[in-house]
Scaffold this motif. Structure first.
Motif, PDB file in Angstrom:
ATOM      1  N   GLY A  56     144.036  46.345  54.298  1.00 29.96           N
ATOM      2  CA  GLY A  56     143.591  47.418  53.149  1.00 29.96           C
ATOM      3  C   GLY A  56     144.557  48.447  52.612  1.00 29.96           C
ATOM      4  O   GLY A  56     144.941  48.647  51.498  1.00 29.96           O
ATOM      5  N   PHE A  57     145.174  48.952  53.642  1.00 33.40           N
ATOM      6  CA  PHE A  57     146.311  49.943  53.556  1.00 33.40           C
ATOM      7  C   PHE A  57     147.447  49.663  52.674  1.00 33.40           C
ATOM      8  O   PHE A  57     147.902  50.125  51.789  1.00 33.40           O
ATOM      9  N   LEU A  58     147.948  48.363  53.141  1.00 26.03           N
ATOM     10  CA  LEU A  58     148.838  47.661  52.236  1.00 26.03           C
ATOM     11  C   LEU A  58     148.686  47.492  50.826  1.00 26.03           C
ATOM     12  O   LEU A  58     149.347  47.545  49.925  1.00 26.03           O
ATOM     13  N   ARG A  59     147.321  46.794  50.712  1.00 24.45           N
ATOM     14  CA  ARG A  59     146.796  46.608  49.400  1.00 24.45           C
ATOM     15  C   ARG A  59     146.973  47.440  48.410  1.00 24.45           C
ATOM     16  O   ARG A  59     147.328  47.594  47.378  1.00 24.45           O
ATOM     17  N   ARG A  60     146.156  48.695  49.008  1.00 23.88           N
ATOM     18  CA  ARG A  60     146.236  49.635  48.010  1.00 23.88           C
ATOM     19  C   ARG A  60     147.607  50.553  47.903  1.00 23.88           C
ATOM     20  O   ARG A  60     147.857  51.116  46.809  1.00 23.88           O
ATOM     21  N   ASN A  61     148.336  50.611  48.785  1.00 24.89           N
ATOM     22  CA  ASN A  61     149.925  51.359  48.633  1.00 24.89           C
ATOM     23  C   ASN A  61     150.831  50.481  48.158  1.00 24.89           C
ATOM     24  O   ASN A  61     151.614  50.935  47.493  1.00 24.89           O
ATOM     25  N   LEU A  62     150.739  49.091  48.057  1.00 21.43           N
ATOM     26  CA  LEU A  62     151.952  48.274  47.708  1.00 21.43           C
ATOM     27  C   LEU A  62     151.347  47.278  46.497  1.00 21.43           C
ATOM     28  O   LEU A  62     152.438  46.991  45.746  1.00 21.43           O
ATOM     29  N   MET A  63     150.211  46.991  46.496  1.00 21.28           N
ATOM     30  CA  MET A  63     149.728  46.209  45.357  1.00 21.28           C
ATOM     31  C   MET A  63     149.032  46.875  44.121  1.00 21.28           C
ATOM     32  O   MET A  63     148.377  45.695  43.317  1.00 21.28           O
ATOM     33  N   ALA A  97     156.800  39.257  39.598  1.00 14.53           N
ATOM     34  CA  ALA A  97     157.955  38.553  39.810  1.00 14.53           C
ATOM     35  C   ALA A  97     158.359  37.289  39.541  1.00 14.53           C
ATOM     36  O   ALA A  97     157.282  36.715  38.937  1.00 14.53           O
ATOM     37  N   GLU A  98     159.539  37.062  39.433  1.00 17.85           N
ATOM     38  CA  GLU A  98     160.054  35.490  38.899  1.00 17.85           C
ATOM     39  C   GLU A  98     159.727  34.581  39.877  1.00 17.85           C
ATOM     40  O   GLU A  98     159.743  33.361  39.420  1.00 17.85           O
ATOM     41  N   SER A  99     159.381  34.937  41.342  1.00 20.02           N
ATOM     42  CA  SER A  99     159.414  33.781  42.112  1.00 20.02           C
ATOM     43  C   SER A  99     158.689  34.393  43.375  1.00 20.02           C
ATOM     44  O   SER A  99     158.432  35.680  43.624  1.00 20.02           O
ATOM     45  N   TYR A 100     158.129  33.663  44.191  1.00 19.83           N
ATOM     46  CA  TYR A 100     157.577  34.251  45.371  1.00 19.83           C
ATOM     47  C   TYR A 100     158.652  34.850  46.528  1.00 19.83           C
ATOM     48  O   TYR A 100     158.400  35.584  47.011  1.00 19.83           O
ATOM     49  N   LEU A 140     160.406  42.213  47.188  1.00 24.83           N
ATOM     50  CA  LEU A 140     160.083  43.348  46.573  1.00 24.83           C
ATOM     51  C   LEU A 140     159.030  44.146  47.440  1.00 24.83           C
ATOM     52  O   LEU A 140     159.130  45.481  47.870  1.00 24.83           O
ATOM     53  N   LEU A 141     158.010  43.154  48.272  1.00 22.93           N
ATOM     54  CA  LEU A 141     157.095  43.879  49.007  1.00 22.93           C
ATOM     55  C   LEU A 141     157.824  44.474  50.347  1.00 22.93           C
ATOM     56  O   LEU A 141     157.382  45.502  50.746  1.00 22.93           O
ATOM     57  N   LEU A 142     158.599  43.684  50.726  1.00 19.45           N
ATOM     58  CA  LEU A 142     159.399  44.286  52.038  1.00 19.45           C
ATOM     59  C   LEU A 142     160.357  45.607  51.826  1.00 19.45           C
ATOM     60  O   LEU A 142     160.241  46.564  52.537  1.00 19.45           O
ATOM     61  N   GLU A 143     160.747  45.715  50.646  1.00 13.65           N
ATOM     62  CA  GLU A 143     161.393  47.037  50.174  1.00 13.65           C
ATOM     63  C   GLU A 143     160.464  48.110  49.888  1.00 13.65           C
ATOM     64  O   GLU A 143     160.651  49.393  50.105  1.00 13.65           O
ATOM     65  N   ARG A 144     159.295  47.663  49.501  1.00 14.04           N
ATOM     66  CA  ARG A 144     158.231  48.820  49.207  1.00 14.04           C
ATOM     67  C   ARG A 144     157.661  49.339  50.642  1.00 14.04           C
ATOM     68  O   ARG A 144     157.333  50.481  50.818  1.00 14.04           O
ATOM     69  N   CYS A 145     157.815  48.223  51.550  1.00 10.11           N
ATOM     70  CA  CYS A 145     157.293  48.655  53.030  1.00 10.11           C
ATOM     71  C   CYS A 145     158.320  49.854  53.357  1.00 10.11           C
ATOM     72  O   CYS A 145     157.892  50.406  54.022  1.00 10.11           O
ATOM     73  N   ASP A 146     159.465  49.560  53.305  1.00  8.19           N
ATOM     74  CA  ASP A 146     160.554  50.298  53.804  1.00  8.19           C
ATOM     75  C   ASP A 146     160.607  51.900  53.229  1.00  8.19           C
ATOM     76  O   ASP A 146     160.269  52.590  53.955  1.00  8.19           O
TER      77      ASP A 146
END
Length: 282
Positions: free
Chosen positions: A71-78, A84-87, A93-99
């Motif tokens: 839930g934390f990741l959903r609220r803060n990253l998504m 995006a153009e592809s998976y 992009l998600l890994l960059e946002r995690c960093d």
């Protein structure tokens, strides 16, 4: 498995222990409470030398901690939803946002220390990545129907008319489905994996030989929209004999060079001499 591989490569190591919620893709819990790992996940665990723990369904704190993290990741990253153009790009992009989140957030037990700094110290506990990459793939044997279609996860993939009513070996990955002959290992077809239901996935190069045998099916064929407008209009205007010869010639060209180059060649032929037609020699 593919997602976990991306995470391990991104952090530069393998955690000795991972805690799983009761994900059916990883394992199933029987009536006795024992978890049986799926074939692919069992091979994944052995390859990375992991210890796996599954949440106890009777311990709400265990399952709750995993769900809280999700839930934390959903609220803060998504939020808002990402595009995006592809998976593959979406994963990066998600890994960059995690960093970025790790740099800007602080450890609850050390209020003045960013999460990223604490994690850098904990990297010493990671195991090294294996020297050989793991291939997360599920192998299954299927029997094609009379049209050469193979049913995989409620979708049908075309192996080709030559494979009708015969065994086909399917390599199922997260993003592709590869079909091969179990006797010779010959590659029959490869498709993007579909996650919907009741779809027919067909390679135009494999459909054309079947249409050449039954040219009257051309106007209702599934690949008709894939053919460029000028070539489609020319084929529509032909009599049955010419249509049969043209579809056979195009099918032969597709097997030799692929669908897109064959369509490009057809377009050039029709532009240079429309009366010449689409025959094997041209």
């Amino acid at each position: 498995c593919h997602g976990l591989m991306l995470v391990f490569e991104h952090i530069g190591g393998v955690p000795p222990v991972i805690v799983m919620d009761n994900a059916t893709g990883a394992g199933r819990r029987n009536a006795k409470g024992e978890v049986a790992l799926t074939g692919v996940f069992s091979a994944f665990v052995a390859h990375y030398r992991l210890e796996v723990r599954f949440c106890n369904p009777y311990s709400g704190n265990e399952k709750g901690s995993v769900e809280n993290a999700v839930g934390f990741l959903r609220r803060n990253l998504m939020v808002p939803p990402m595009r995006a153009e592809s998976y593959g790009q979406l994963s990066r992009l998600l890994l960059e946002r995690c960093d970025g989140l790790a740099r800007d957030s602080y450890c609850p037990r050390l209020p003045d220390v960013p999460v990223a700094e604490v994690f850098d110290e904990e990297r010493a506990a990671l195991m090294p990545l294996p020297s050989t990459a793991f291939d997360p793939v599920r192998w299954e044997s299927r029997t094609a129907d009379k049209y050469g279609l193979v049913d995989i996860d409620s979708n049908r993939y075309l192996a080709g008319p030559d494979s009708a009513r015969s065994k086909v070996l399917a390599a199922i990955r997260w993003d592709t489905v590869t079909l091969a002959s179990p006797a010779t290992g010959e590659l029959l077809a490869e498709y993007p994996r579909q996650y919907g239901r009741s779809r027919n996935v067909e390679d135009p190069a494999l459909v054309l030989p079947r249409l050449a045998v039954k040219p009257r099916a051309w106007r209702e064929s599934s690949i008709r929209p894939d053919v460029p407008d000028d070539i489609r209009a020319w084929l529509d205007s032909m009599d049955e004999k010419t249509l049969r010869e043209s579809l056979k010639a195009i099918g032969d060209a597709c097997r030799a060079a692929g669908f897109d180059p064959a369509m490009q060649a057809c377009g050039e032929i029709l532009r240079s001499n429309r009366d010449m037609g689409l025959h094997a020699d041209s």
